[in-house]
Design a protein around this motif. Structure first.
Motif, PDB file in Angstrom:
ATOM      1  N   LYS A 151       0.837  -1.211   0.000  1.00 15.03           N
ATOM      2  CA  LYS A 151       0.000   0.000   0.000  1.00 15.03           C
ATOM      3  C   LYS A 151       0.868   1.257   0.000  1.00 15.03           C
ATOM      4  O   LYS A 151       0.536   2.243  -0.655  1.00 15.03           O
ATOM      5  CB  LYS A 151      -0.915  -0.006   1.224  1.00 15.03           C
ATOM      6  N   ALA A 152       1.979   1.192   0.761  1.00 13.37           N
ATOM      7  CA  ALA A 152       2.880   2.343   0.816  1.00 13.37           C
ATOM      8  C   ALA A 152       3.467   2.646  -0.558  1.00 13.37           C
ATOM      9  O   ALA A 152       3.643   3.814  -0.936  1.00 13.37           O
ATOM     10  CB  ALA A 152       3.999   2.072   1.822  1.00 13.37           C
ATOM     11  N   GLN A 153       3.746   1.593  -1.302  1.00 13.85           N
ATOM     12  CA  GLN A 153       4.319   1.768  -2.630  1.00 13.85           C
ATOM     13  C   GLN A 153       3.298   2.335  -3.608  1.00 13.85           C
ATOM     14  O   GLN A 153       3.654   3.030  -4.569  1.00 13.85           O
ATOM     15  CB  GLN A 153       4.849   0.419  -3.139  1.00 13.85           C
ATOM     16  N   ASN A 154       2.024   2.065  -3.348  1.00 15.35           N
ATOM     17  CA  ASN A 154       0.972   2.463  -4.293  1.00 15.35           C
ATOM     18  C   ASN A 154       0.371   3.833  -4.015  1.00 15.35           C
ATOM     19  O   ASN A 154      -0.419   4.331  -4.816  1.00 15.35           O
ATOM     20  CB  ASN A 154      -0.149   1.422  -4.303  1.00 15.35           C
ATOM     21  N   THR A 155       0.696   4.431  -2.857  1.00 19.51           N
ATOM     22  CA  THR A 155       0.107   5.731  -2.549  1.00 19.51           C
ATOM     23  C   THR A 155       1.085   6.860  -2.863  1.00 19.51           C
ATOM     24  O   THR A 155       2.303   6.714  -2.724  1.00 19.51           O
ATOM     25  CB  THR A 155      -0.305   5.808  -1.061  1.00 19.51           C
ATOM     26  N   SER A 156       0.535   7.988  -3.262  1.00 14.80           N
ATOM     27  CA  SER A 156       1.359   9.173  -3.513  1.00 14.80           C
ATOM     28  C   SER A 156       1.290  10.142  -2.339  1.00 14.80           C
ATOM     29  O   SER A 156       1.958  11.176  -2.339  1.00 14.80           O
ATOM     30  CB  SER A 156       0.894   9.874  -4.798  1.00 14.80           C
ATOM     31  N   ASN A 157       0.467   9.776  -1.332  1.00 14.59           N
ATOM     32  CA  ASN A 157       0.319  10.609  -0.132  1.00 14.59           C
ATOM     33  C   ASN A 157       1.453  10.296   0.831  1.00 14.59           C
ATOM     34  O   ASN A 157       1.521   9.197   1.399  1.00 14.59           O
ATOM     35  CB  ASN A 157      -1.039  10.340   0.514  1.00 14.59           C
ATOM     36  N   LEU A 158       2.366  11.234   1.042  1.00 18.12           N
ATOM     37  CA  LEU A 158       3.555  11.001   1.859  1.00 18.12           C
ATOM     38  C   LEU A 158       3.202  10.682   3.306  1.00 18.12           C
ATOM     39  O   LEU A 158       3.811   9.802   3.919  1.00 18.12           O
ATOM     40  CB  LEU A 158       4.481  12.217   1.796  1.00 18.12           C
ATOM     41  N   GLU A 159       2.213  11.389   3.874  1.00 19.31           N
ATOM     42  CA  GLU A 159       1.843  11.151   5.272  1.00 19.31           C
ATOM     43  C   GLU A 159       1.259   9.755   5.451  1.00 19.31           C
ATOM     44  O   GLU A 159       1.549   9.066   6.433  1.00 19.31           O
ATOM     45  CB  GLU A 159       0.838  12.210   5.748  1.00 19.31           C
ATOM     46  N   LYS A 160       0.442   9.328   4.496  1.00 16.90           N
ATOM     47  CA  LYS A 160      -0.130   7.990   4.547  1.00 16.90           C
ATOM     48  C   LYS A 160       0.965   6.939   4.411  1.00 16.90           C
ATOM     49  O   LYS A 160       0.959   5.904   5.095  1.00 16.90           O
ATOM     50  CB  LYS A 160      -1.174   7.818   3.439  1.00 16.90           C
ATOM     51  N   ARG A 161       1.928   7.216   3.537  1.00 18.86           N
ATOM     52  CA  ARG A 161       3.045   6.284   3.338  1.00 18.86           C
ATOM     53  C   ARG A 161       3.851   6.124   4.637  1.00 18.86           C
ATOM     54  O   ARG A 161       4.242   5.032   5.010  1.00 18.86           O
ATOM     55  CB  ARG A 161       3.936   6.786   2.202  1.00 18.86           C
ATOM     56  N   LYS A 162       4.079   7.237   5.315  1.00 22.14           N
ATOM     57  CA  LYS A 162       4.820   7.182   6.582  1.00 22.14           C
ATOM     58  C   LYS A 162       4.083   6.342   7.621  1.00 22.14           C
ATOM     59  O   LYS A 162       4.693   5.562   8.354  1.00 22.14           O
ATOM     60  CB  LYS A 162       5.041   8.600   7.120  1.00 22.14           C
ATOM     61  N   ARG A 163       2.757   6.509   7.691  1.00 22.70           N
ATOM     62  CA  ARG A 163       1.965   5.726   8.657  1.00 22.70           C
ATOM     63  C   ARG A 163       2.058   4.232   8.339  1.00 22.70           C
ATOM     64  O   ARG A 163       2.173   3.400   9.237  1.00 22.70           O
ATOM     65  CB  ARG A 163       0.504   6.158   8.633  1.00 22.70           C
ATOM     66  N   LEU A 164       1.975   3.916   7.061  1.00 23.09           N
ATOM     67  CA  LEU A 164       2.032   2.513   6.646  1.00 23.09           C
ATOM     68  C   LEU A 164       3.401   1.890   6.910  1.00 23.09           C
ATOM     69  O   LEU A 164       3.518   0.677   7.090  1.00 23.09           O
ATOM     70  CB  LEU A 164       1.680   2.402   5.159  1.00 23.09           C
TER      71      LEU A 164
END
Length: 376
Positions: A151-164
């Protein structure tokens, strides 16, 4: 309730063992065929080597490497019977145990049901965090970890990526240390190859514990060395705080600080899996069964408890023996001898715990060990 269909025991006395963990397995393997009919009850048809579950959860090994089928272990045993079920309630006055598949009568009952995760009254955490007591939980955790990186690889949202990519381990005991070390090894050796497009510098591993130091059962020197090693592997350590809430990916701590994460491992403690039906006086702190020096449950002469679910209070261990493998195995060994002595009309021998030491692994190679006078 219908009786469980068990072959006739003839003139042999029946011992019902509830739980095929380390204590129950030791007892079942070493009891004499010619003296007792043995019935082993467990929710699974295999013995699980729980100390290595963290490696299953972090994709280090497969579940088959730590699962050993009971029927294969006992295939050559006579007067030995296995039933897969859940023990529910004891009726001591009738020498009867009620289970999910029927009732079974016994001459001796041995409760070796182990522990489950302790959420310290905050049972909502059970729904929102990852525990580590069964194979199913370990596999779920493994899938959750890997899915988080997908999921982290597929999102462009940096904050969401950090949470994941933030992993919080609640509990600084041996399991928490092992999980932290395993995740740190994954970050360094495995994940950069599997996910080359992800910036692994965004990955956080945070270890939270309510005690002032990690591995409180070990010496301060060992705790310090473990903490230093983890810090060198970029594991963040937060001590002397408790988790007060975890909602919508935000964890709140008792010092009012917060952690943003979608992955929380809860390994902060355990609570005994005791069976219902015994007198109120038989249950002690942590739901453990109070036993005497012979592992006989308080108030009964034919019901025993061993391992994590047994609370034997002594001068050396005022809070009972540690809920780890060795006390369970040693209590089982002592009980085997005492059941034989009891049948022969001899006085039973009190249990004496021989502490063989403790070890906690921190990664692929490092570990900390304390063996009596040696520490390394």
């Amino acid at each position: 309730m219908n009786k469980i269909d068990i072959p006739d025991r003839g003139k042999k006395k029946r011992i019902v063992i509830v739980g095929g963990g380390f204590g129950g397995l030791k007892l079942a393997r070493k009891l004499k065929n010619d003296q007792f009919q043995v019935v082993l009850l467990d929710k699974n048809n295999y013995h699980l080597f729980q100390p290595l579950l963290y490696q299953v959860a972090t994709a280090g090994i497969e579940p088959s490497a730590i699962s050993f089928p009971f029927r294969k272990i006992f295939k050559k045993r006579k007067y030995f019977h296995i039933r897969i079920c859940e023990a529910r309630r004891v009726i001591p006055e009738q020498k009867l145990l009620e289970t999910s598949i029927g009732a079974i009568d016994y001459d001796y009952l041995v409760i070796a049901t182990g522990c489950y995760t302790n959420y310290f009254g905050n049972n909502k955490m059970a729904e929102k965090t990852m525990s580590l007591k069964t194979t199913a939980e370990a596999l779920y955790n493994r899938n959750q970890v890997l899915e988080s990186f997908e999921k982290a690889q597929n999102t462009s949202n940096l904050e969401k990526r950090k949470r994941l990519m933030t992993f919080v381990i609640v509990g600084g005991g041996a399991t928490g240390i092992e999980l932290s070390g395993a995740l740190a090894e994954m970050k360094k050796f495995v994940l950069p190859q599997d996910y080359p497009d992800l910036d692994m510098n965004l990955m956080r591993i945070v270890l939270v514990d309510g005690a002032p130091r990690l591995l409180s059962a070990f010496s301060e020197k060992s705790s310090e060395e473990v903490a230093n090693y983890l810090l060198k592997r970029d594991v963040e350590i937060i001590t002397s705080v408790q988790v007060t809430n975890y909602e919508n990916g935000i964890m709140t701590l008792s010092d009012n600080s917060t952690l943003e994460t979608m992955n929380v491992f809860w390994v902060a403690g355990v609570r005994a899996n005791s069976i219902e039906g015994l007198a109120k006086e038989a249950y002690g702190p942590g739901n453990r069964l109070l036993v005497d020096l012979y592992n006989c449950v308080q108030g009964y002469n034919n019901i025993f408890a061993i391992g994590d679910t047994a609370l034997m209070i002594s001068k050396e261990y005022p809070k009972g023996h540690p809920q780890v493998v060795q006390p369970a195995i040693q209590q089982a060994h002592n009980l085997i001898q005492n059941l034989d002595r009891k049948e022969r009309g001899l006085e039973m021998q009190p249990f004496v715990y021989h502490n063989k030491g403790s070890i906690a692994t921190i990664g692929r190679n490092p570990a900390v060990a304390e063996l009596k006078k040696l520490r390394f």
